[in-house]
Design an enzyme around this catalytic site. Structure first.
Site: not given
Ligand code: DX5
Ligand code: ZN
Length: 216
Positions: A8, A33, A35, A37, A66, A68, A137, A175
């Protein structure tokens, strides 16, 4: 061939993005991956298109995005234009999920639906055959480095059974809080794809950490 591993980007060092993405390119990682947000759907803001343009230029691995964010429909075409392989949208953010899924597919990406920890898998019953992947999740979304929610193991096993019973080839991705110990149990429960932020990027040897995750 082992489980699919998707490090990620959120846990990378953004001051040394080229160095960290070089490492990913050299490694056995299957996907990157990403993220995204918006500070509304989750209580955090990550990065947007200007940063992702640089990431795309530096990364040779397929992008697993991903979202969010609220109103993900507004950005489907822009993520396709970026070169996204798979686009994950949250069930909780999509009023017309079927329409959203088919728009993602029309734009040439793999469509994935993501569930928060408190959302039961039975909401997938009438969409499972239409998606290429389900992302469960295993922490509440918004931050890297959180503690794994133990109940997720049993949830994965039930989803595995639901997919096998229906005869689908939908992938299961997880994740949040994935490390060598939780990762091993998740793979045993039927997971196909492990996302990992902290376990990879806080390791003194991230390439080795990726290899270990692949061979759990
Ligand atoms: C959290 C993200 C994840 C995050 C995971 O909201 O969607 O992808 O980067 O990080 P770790 O593996 O450190 O929990
Ligand atoms: Zn994620």
């Amino acid at each position: 061939m082992g489980v699919i591993v998707a490090p990620s980007l959120l846990s990378a060092d953004f001051g040394h993005l080229d160095r960290d993405l070089d490492m990913i390119n050299r490694s056995d990682a299957d996907w990157l991956h990403i993220d995204v947000m918006d500070g509304v759907f989750v209580p955090n803001i990550s990065f947007g298109f200007p940063v992702l343009k640089s990431v795309v230029a530096l990364c040779s691995k397929p992008l697993d995005v991903h979202l969010m964010i609220v109103n993900p429909d507004n950005y489907i075409e822009r993520f396709a234009a970026l070169g996204t392989m798979s686009l994950n949208v949250h069930y909780e953010a999509c009023t017309h999920l079927h329409r959203t899924i088919y728009e993602i597919r029309r734009c040439g990406m793999k469509a994935a639906v993501t569930l928060n920890p408190a959302t039961p898998i039975n909401v997938l019953e009438d969409i499972l055959g239409d998606v290429q992947m389900v992302l469960l999740m295993t922490v509440n979304p918004g931050f890297g480095g959180q503690k794994f929610i133990e109940h997720s193991i049993e949830k994965v096993a039930r989803l595995r059974e639901m997919i096998d019973r229906g005869g689908y080839n939908t992938l299961i991705e997880v994740d949040g809080g994935v490390n060598f110990e939780t990762g091993k149990r998740l793979v045993e429960a039927g997971v196909d794809v492990l996302v990992s932020g902290n376990t990879v990027f806080s390791s003194s040897n991230p390439e080795e950490a990726i290899r270990r995750l692949k061979n759990l």
